[in-house]
Design an enzyme around this catalytic site. Structure first.
Site, short mmCIF file in Angstrom:
data_model
loop_
_atom_site.label_atom_id
_atom_site.label_comp_id
_atom_site.label_asym_id
_atom_site.label_seq_id
_atom_site.Cartn_x
_atom_site.Cartn_y
_atom_site.Cartn_z
N GLY A 1 60.10 56.29 156.50
CA GLY A 1 58.97 55.42 156.24
C GLY A 1 57.67 55.87 156.87
N ARG B 1 52.29 51.40 138.36
CA ARG B 1 52.67 52.72 137.84
C ARG B 1 53.52 52.56 136.59
NH1 ARG B 1 53.03 55.62 143.08
NH2 ARG B 1 52.30 54.17 144.66
N ASP C 1 56.60 57.60 138.45
CA ASP C 1 56.25 56.69 139.53
C ASP C 1 54.97 57.13 140.24
OD1 ASP C 1 58.39 58.69 140.27
OD2 ASP C 1 57.71 58.17 142.28
#
Length: 476
Positions: free
Chosen positions: A123, A180, A245
């Site tokens: 992350g 997206r 994406d």
């Protein structure tokens, strides 16, 4: 003065299933690296002069009032293979602003820690990709190319483990939205028609208010993407990871990971370390975006009554895209050689120049800039076969006699400065060592890419063999 962001968070008001609400993970020692005060002013954001306070906010350690952090969920085709669930694995949309003098904008923290969609990732982001995206996205804005923007970059004071330990950082990104193609694929793959309709209604209201039908919406997105890829190619930009994406509904350039710019011109140039097959190479970008739009079309068909006529209409919309890209490409490259309204009959003249450039390894940016100068013949220095260039230049000059003011046009569209890969990498190395001066130097120069570079003329220099960057990395 205290920080104030006038949040109005429309995406957060969508019902359950579109995102996961999640707070940023704290960082140990946030330190402000850069902040974009002009952009903040445009967004109606009030920023204090206290760098420490800004570092706390833009690292995620101290969320401003009104923030509603969430991780969006979406799917995506990555290098052609479908992943049914991706989502924001290291980013959080903290909210939106709707300034009076401009359209609604998302504000997102990128590198803010793990989310429910992180899968095996940590992350986090390290400083290199954060500063690259900050610098390159702002350079693209100055070049006039639709793009996400950079509001701030903050060092986190922690080590991020990649191939080795690297300094962590968080980017605050601003976008027309983060919707997206993969958002639509996610709900279509699950046959969740109610949420697909909600998403479509939301996207139309935000990005295509004139669209009366899903097909109208698709055609709007196609038109934006067709022009976007032509603009990319006109400055030698290679996105590097054009997965669905990473394809924005708004028509902005998004997700700058392993991006790069051409030095010497070559159609098949690939920089991205993860693009081993060249799927997203320079010339292939014009073929990949229609493929991506086909995936959007396939998802949107699920929101329409089924029938042969519907399928045919969507098929025709996608099949028309290569022609739209060709038209946009011809317009952009025609302008680069001084043709205000290039016709198809001008294509051989453009192709002949590009063919010479590729054969002789001519620098993409410097060749076109030289053609724009007071002495266009200086461009011949870019070529090994100068006689061949001279032959081309004779045909070109004859064509220019039909134009009103080609020199002024070319000066407006051919930049002197781009974020050259070797300069970006040198900037990153300096920043990791604690020296932000090269970042500031590049940022200042790239803010006016079409001006005479003056004292920044060395930034126009192509790399030496030792400086050349052959691979770029996404940083995840």
């Amino acid at each position: 003065m205290t920080l104030h962001i006038p949040f109005d968070n429309s995406f957060a008001r969508l019902p359950e299933g579109f995102a996961a609400r999640h707070a940023p993970d704290p960082v140990p020692a946030p330190r402000l690296l850069a902040v974009n005060r002009p952009l903040a002013a445009d967004l109606g954001i009030t920023l204090p002069d206290d760098d420490d306070a800004l570092a706390r906010v833009f690292s995620g350690n101290a969320l401003p009032e009104g923030a509603e952090p969430l991780a969006q969920v979406y799917a995506g085709h990555q290098f052609g293979g479908f992943s049914p669930q991706l989502g924001d694995g290291r980013a959080l949309l903290i909210g939106e602003v709707a300034p009076q003098n401009g359209p609604r904008r998302d504000i997102q923290l990128k590198g803010s820690g793990r989310t429910p969609f992180s899968r095996m990732g940590d992350g986090r982001a390290w400083m290199g990709p954060v500063l690259r995206e900050y610098l390159v996205s702002e350079a693209m804005q100055a070049l006039g190319i639709p793009t996400t923007r950079a509001l701030a970059a903050v060092a986190t004071g922690e080590t991020v483990q990649r191939e080795t330990g690297l300094p962590g950082a968080v980017l605050t990104r601003v976008a027309a939205s983060h919707l997206r193609v993969g958002h639509f694929e996610y709900f279509a793959a699950r046959r969740d028609t109610p949420r697909l309709h909600m998403l479509l209604d939301y996207a139309i209201a935000r990005h295509a208010p004139d669209a009366a039908t899903p097909l109208d919406f698709l055609q709007t997105v196609i038109a934006r993407q067709a022009d976007l890829v032509a603009q990319w190619m006109s400055v030698g930009f290679i996105h590097g990871v054009m997965n669905t994406d990473n394809t924005s509904i708004s028509g902005e350039t998004i997700d700058y990971g392993p991006c790069a710019f051409l030095d010497s011109y070559h159609l098949e140039r690939v920089f991205s370390s993860i693009d081993t097959g060249g799927r997203y190479g320079f010339a292939n970008q014009a073929a990949i975006l229609p493929w991506n739009m086909a995936q959007l079309a396939s998802a949107l068909i699920a929101a329409e009554p089924q029938g042969a006529a519907v399928l045919e209409a969507y098929t025709q919309a996608v099949h028309a895209m290569p022609t739209a890209i060709e038209t946009a490409w011809l317009h952009r490259f025609g302008q680069k050689i001084g043709l205000a309204r290039a016709a198809q009959s001008d294509r051989p003249l453009i192709d002949a120049l590009l063919g010479l450039m590729m054969r002789d390894g001519a620098d993409f940016t410097n060749t076109f800039r030289a053609l724009s100068g007071a002495d266009p013949a200086a461009a011949r220095d870019q070529f090994l076969d100068r006689a061949a260039f001279d032959d081309w230049a004779g045909d070109w000059q004859a064509r220019l006699r039909q134009e009103d003011d080609p020199a002024a046009l070319m000066a407006r569209v051919n930049p002197a400065l781009i974020p050259r890969n070797h300069r970006v990498e040198a900037m990153i190395q300096a920043a990791v060592a604690g020296n932000m001066a090269p970042f500031q130097e590049l940022s200042d120069a790239l803010a006016t890419p079409f001006a005479d570079p003056g004292d920044a003329a060395d930034l126009t220099r192509p790399p030496t063999a030792e400086e050349a960057v052959t691979r770029t990395f996404c940083g995840t």
